[in-house]
Motif scaffolding. Structure first.
Motif, PDB file in Angstrom:
ATOM      1  N   GLY A 174       0.784  -1.248   0.000  1.00 14.73           N
ATOM      2  CA  GLY A 174       0.000   0.000   0.000  1.00 14.73           C
ATOM      3  C   GLY A 174       0.807   1.285   0.000  1.00 14.73           C
ATOM      4  N   GLY A 175       2.140   1.185   0.001  1.00 16.92           N
ATOM      5  CA  GLY A 175       2.944   2.408   0.089  1.00 16.92           C
ATOM      6  C   GLY A 175       3.317   3.009  -1.258  1.00 16.92           C
ATOM      7  N   GLY A 176       2.990   2.341  -2.353  1.00 11.56           N
ATOM      8  CA  GLY A 176       3.378   2.872  -3.662  1.00 11.56           C
ATOM      9  C   GLY A 176       2.487   2.319  -4.752  1.00 11.56           C
ATOM     10  N   GLU A 225       3.652  -2.775   3.779  1.00 10.22           N
ATOM     11  CA  GLU A 225       4.619  -2.129   2.881  1.00 10.22           C
ATOM     12  C   GLU A 225       6.024  -2.514   3.321  1.00 10.22           C
ATOM     13  OE1 GLU A 225       4.609  -0.250  -0.071  1.00 10.22           O
ATOM     14  OE2 GLU A 225       6.742  -0.607   0.279  1.00 10.22           O
ATOM     15  N   VAL A 226       6.823  -2.993   2.369  1.00 10.49           N
ATOM     16  CA  VAL A 226       8.169  -3.462   2.690  1.00 10.49           C
ATOM     17  C   VAL A 226       9.164  -2.305   2.825  1.00 10.49           C
ATOM     18  CG1 VAL A 226       8.990  -3.818   0.288  1.00 10.49           C
ATOM     19  CG2 VAL A 226       9.763  -5.357   2.116  1.00 10.49           C
ATOM     20  N   ASP A 227       8.861  -1.183   2.206  1.00  8.15           N
ATOM     21  CA  ASP A 227       9.776  -0.029   2.191  1.00  8.15           C
ATOM     22  C   ASP A 227       9.353   0.954   3.290  1.00  8.15           C
ATOM     23  OD1 ASP A 227      11.524   1.742  -0.224  1.00  8.15           O
ATOM     24  OD2 ASP A 227      10.523   2.783   1.436  1.00  8.15           O
ATOM     25  N   GLY A 270       2.858  -7.751  -6.335  1.00  6.32           N
ATOM     26  CA  GLY A 270       3.226  -8.626  -7.445  1.00  6.32           C
ATOM     27  C   GLY A 270       4.302  -7.956  -8.273  1.00  6.32           C
ATOM     28  N   HIS A 271       5.063  -8.755  -9.013  1.00  2.87           N
ATOM     29  CA  HIS A 271       6.145  -8.182  -9.831  1.00  2.87           C
ATOM     30  C   HIS A 271       6.492  -9.161 -10.953  1.00  2.87           C
ATOM     31  CE1 HIS A 271       9.681  -5.933 -10.993  1.00  2.87           C
ATOM     32  NE2 HIS A 271       9.406  -5.029 -10.066  1.00  2.87           N
ATOM     33  N   PHE A 272       6.804  -8.602 -12.131  1.00  3.60           N
ATOM     34  CA  PHE A 272       7.098  -9.476 -13.281  1.00  3.60           C
ATOM     35  C   PHE A 272       8.496 -10.084 -13.224  1.00  3.60           C
ATOM     36  CE2 PHE A 272       9.638  -6.168 -15.076  1.00  3.60           C
ATOM     37  CZ  PHE A 272       8.970  -4.985 -14.812  1.00  3.60           C
ATOM     38  N   VAL A 293       6.689 -17.505 -16.771  1.00  3.06           N
ATOM     39  CA  VAL A 293       6.412 -18.033 -15.426  1.00  3.06           C
ATOM     40  C   VAL A 293       5.601 -17.016 -14.617  1.00  3.06           C
ATOM     41  CG1 VAL A 293       7.491 -18.877 -13.304  1.00  3.06           C
ATOM     42  CG2 VAL A 293       8.383 -19.572 -15.535  1.00  3.06           C
ATOM     43  N   TYR A 294       5.945 -15.734 -14.764  1.00  8.84           N
ATOM     44  CA  TYR A 294       5.128 -14.661 -14.163  1.00  8.84           C
ATOM     45  C   TYR A 294       3.685 -14.766 -14.671  1.00  8.84           C
ATOM     46  CZ  TYR A 294       3.205  -9.857 -14.079  1.00  8.84           C
ATOM     47  OH  TYR A 294       2.404  -8.759 -13.932  1.00  8.84           O
ATOM     48  N   SER A 295       3.554 -14.901 -15.986  1.00  5.97           N
ATOM     49  CA  SER A 295       2.233 -15.011 -16.591  1.00  5.97           C
ATOM     50  C   SER A 295       1.465 -16.209 -16.022  1.00  5.97           C
ATOM     51  CB  SER A 295       2.407 -15.146 -18.111  1.00  5.97           C
ATOM     52  OG  SER A 295       1.202 -15.459 -18.718  1.00  5.97           O
TER      53      SER A 295
HETATM   54  N1  LIG Z   1       1.376  -1.073 -13.142  1.00 10.93           N
HETATM   55  C1  LIG Z   1       0.907  -1.859 -14.091  1.00 10.93           C
HETATM   56  O1  LIG Z   1       0.756  -1.461 -15.285  1.00 10.93           O
HETATM   57  C2  LIG Z   1       0.553  -3.279 -13.786  1.00 10.93           C
HETATM   58  C3  LIG Z   1       0.231  -4.110 -14.863  1.00 10.93           C
HETATM   59  C4  LIG Z   1      -0.123  -5.413 -14.598  1.00 10.93           C
HETATM   60  C5  LIG Z   1      -0.178  -5.878 -13.299  1.00 10.93           C
HETATM   61  N2  LIG Z   1       0.135  -5.056 -12.267  1.00 10.93           N
HETATM   62  C6  LIG Z   1       0.036  -5.604 -10.911  1.00 10.93           C
HETATM   63  O2  LIG Z   1      -0.417  -4.624 -10.011  1.00 10.93           O
HETATM   64  C7  LIG Z   1       0.140  -4.877  -8.706  1.00 10.93           C
HETATM   65  C8  LIG Z   1       0.790  -3.605  -8.197  1.00 10.93           C
HETATM   66  O3  LIG Z   1       1.770  -3.216  -9.142  1.00 10.93           O
HETATM   67  P1  LIG Z   1       2.428  -1.762  -9.161  1.00 10.93           P
HETATM   68  O4  LIG Z   1       2.778  -1.500 -10.573  1.00 10.93           O
HETATM   69  O5  LIG Z   1       1.571  -0.812  -8.405  1.00 10.93           O
HETATM   70  O6  LIG Z   1       3.781  -2.079  -8.341  1.00 10.93           O
HETATM   71  P2  LIG Z   1       4.803  -1.072  -7.632  1.00 10.93           P
HETATM   72  O7  LIG Z   1       6.091  -1.815  -7.609  1.00 10.93           O
HETATM   73  O8  LIG Z   1       4.765   0.262  -8.302  1.00 10.93           O
HETATM   74  O9  LIG Z   1       4.246  -0.912  -6.152  1.00 10.93           O
HETATM   75  C9  LIG Z   1       4.242  -2.027  -5.288  1.00 10.93           C
HETATM   76  C10 LIG Z   1       4.290  -1.544  -3.844  1.00 10.93           C
HETATM   77  O10 LIG Z   1       4.326  -2.720  -3.025  1.00 10.93           O
HETATM   78  C11 LIG Z   1       5.491  -2.698  -2.194  1.00 10.93           C
HETATM   79  N3  LIG Z   1       5.968  -4.082  -2.070  1.00 10.93           N
HETATM   80  C12 LIG Z   1       6.657  -4.782  -3.007  1.00 10.93           C
HETATM   81  N4  LIG Z   1       6.947  -6.013  -2.560  1.00 10.93           N
HETATM   82  C13 LIG Z   1       6.436  -6.093  -1.304  1.00 10.93           C
HETATM   83  C14 LIG Z   1       6.429  -7.113  -0.341  1.00 10.93           C
HETATM   84  N5  LIG Z   1       7.029  -8.286  -0.570  1.00 10.93           N
HETATM   85  N6  LIG Z   1       5.809  -6.890   0.855  1.00 10.93           N
HETATM   86  C15 LIG Z   1       5.207  -5.687   1.096  1.00 10.93           C
HETATM   87  N7  LIG Z   1       5.205  -4.658   0.209  1.00 10.93           N
HETATM   88  C16 LIG Z   1       5.803  -4.868  -0.989  1.00 10.93           C
HETATM   89  C17 LIG Z   1       6.476  -1.820  -2.938  1.00 10.93           C
HETATM   90  O11 LIG Z   1       7.460  -1.273  -2.058  1.00 10.93           O
HETATM   91  C18 LIG Z   1       5.550  -0.757  -3.531  1.00 10.93           C
HETATM   92  O12 LIG Z   1       5.267   0.279  -2.620  1.00 10.93           O
HETATM   93  C19 LIG Z   1       1.111  -6.048  -8.885  1.00 10.93           C
HETATM   94  O13 LIG Z   1       0.488  -7.258  -8.514  1.00 10.93           O
HETATM   95  C20 LIG Z   1       1.398  -6.062 -10.381  1.00 10.93           C
HETATM   96  O14 LIG Z   1       1.738  -7.340 -10.878  1.00 10.93           O
HETATM   97  C21 LIG Z   1       0.514  -3.769 -12.489  1.00 10.93           C
END
Ligand SMILES: NC(=O)c1ccc[n+]([C@@H]2O[C@H](COP(=O)([O-])OP(=O)(O)OC[C@H]3O[C@@H](n4cnc5c(N)ncnc54)[C@H](O)[C@@H]3O)[C@@H](O)[C@H]2O)c1
Length: 267
Positions: A12-14, A35-37, A87-89, A152-154
């Motif tokens: 929730g921090g970003g 939030e991890v950061d 989530g992250h790719f 694998v992300y997909s």
């Molecule tokens: N932005 C896009 O276009 C997009 C597209 C497809 C899917 N998504 C999905 O949307 C979701 C959010 O993506 P985003 O683009 O906002 O990401 P982001 O990286 O911009 O933000 C993620 C936030 O979560 C925090 N975080 C990361 N890992 C953590 C952990 N292990 N524990 C606690 N906090 C953690 C980060 O510090 C950050 O504040 C993800 O699941 C991502 O796969 C985003």
């Protein structure tokens, strides 16, 4: 829309998570976010203000999910909504056959394991409270469309689709609803499109996104409010695409002459 409700939002921090925290609070909810950061957590808590508790934690760590439920209970007395947003790719962009077991495990931890763990921690509360509740899982359009070198992300994000459907049916008898959101091209820390696309290429954005712009976290947050609120009382087990039309477009692109092509010279 969310008056009196208590939500847990991961990440929730970003980015999108921050957008959801802001909008949930504006709609009357109280929010515990993970939030991890530490700086992002502090900044978000200070900016969004009362009715928000930031828990500095890594959702990949064991027992974090239970700690978030305890924080919601201790601060606000209950929990009504869980948004599994982290989530992250992933890291290296290399061919599938060059990827390691450790890299796949890291993708599992950041995209799927905590979705299971947080859902498992929250569901007994939702059932016990006896007045419904909702889970919103943040997936990606790439659960439905290809992403070369990120297979694998997909696959893990596609697993969220199946998890969402099955959990929705299993817990429907308790009035608990489970849905997902599949974003694309949304400007965040993870994918900072405005830094990637220079002024000389901005005119191409409508070629890439039918609605003619990149998304903002607030675009995703609006759908999260809908899925968390009574507006969607008869919606469960489904995924809403929040992508400006990219999935619907498939391989179709507007041409410079005002027509359409599925055979662009320079896609
Ligand atoms: N932005 C896009 O276009 C997009 C597209 C497809 C899917 N998504 C999905 O949307 C979701 C959010 O993506 P985003 O683009 O906002 O990401 P982001 O990286 O911009 O933000 C993620 C936030 O979560 C925090 N975080 C990361 N890992 C953590 C952990 N292990 N524990 C606690 N906090 C953690 C980060 O510090 C950050 O504040 C993800 O699941 C991502 O796969 C985003």
């Amino acid at each position: 829309m969310l008056e009196g409700k208590v939500a847990i939002v991961t990440g929730g921090g970003g980015g999108i998570g921050r957008g959801i925290v802001e909008r949930f609070v504006a709609e009357g909810a109280s929010v515990v976010f993970a939030e991890v950061d530490v700086d992002r957590a502090r900044e978000t808590q200070a900016a969004v203000g009362e009715r928000v508790v930031g828990v500095v934690c890594d959702v990949r760590e064991p027992h974090t999910s239970e700690a978030l439920v305890v924080a919601a209970r201790d601060n606000f007395g209950r929990v009504d909504v869980l948004v599994n947003n982290v989530g992250h790719f992933g890291g290296r962009r290399v061919a599938f056959h060059e990827q390691t077991d450790d890299e796949w495990d890291a993708l599992y931890q950041v995209n799927l394991a905590h979705v299971f763990a947080c859902s498992r921690a929250v569901l007994p509360r939702l059932v016990e409270q006896g007045d419904g509740g909702t889970i919103v899982n943040v997936s990606t359009i790439e659960a439905f469309r290809a992403i070369p070198t990120r297979a694998v992300y997909s696959a893990f994000k596609a697993a969220i689709t199946g998890f969402t459907r099955s959990l929705a049916v299993e817990y429907a008898r308790h009035g608990v609803r489970v849905n997902a959101i599949a974003p694309d091209v949304t400007e965040t820390l993870q994918v900072p499109y405005s830094r990637w696309v220079g002024p000389e290429d901005e005119h191409l954005i409508p070629t890439w996104v039918p609605l003619g712009r990149f998304g903002q976290p607030s675009d995703v947050a609006g759908v999260a409010v809908f899925l968390a609120s009574e507006l969607s009382n008869f919606v469960t087990g489904t995924t809403v695409h929040v992508d400006g039309g990219t999935f619907a477009a498939g391989g179709w692109f507007p041409t410079e002459e005002g027509g359409w092509t599925n055979r662009p010279r320079r896609p």
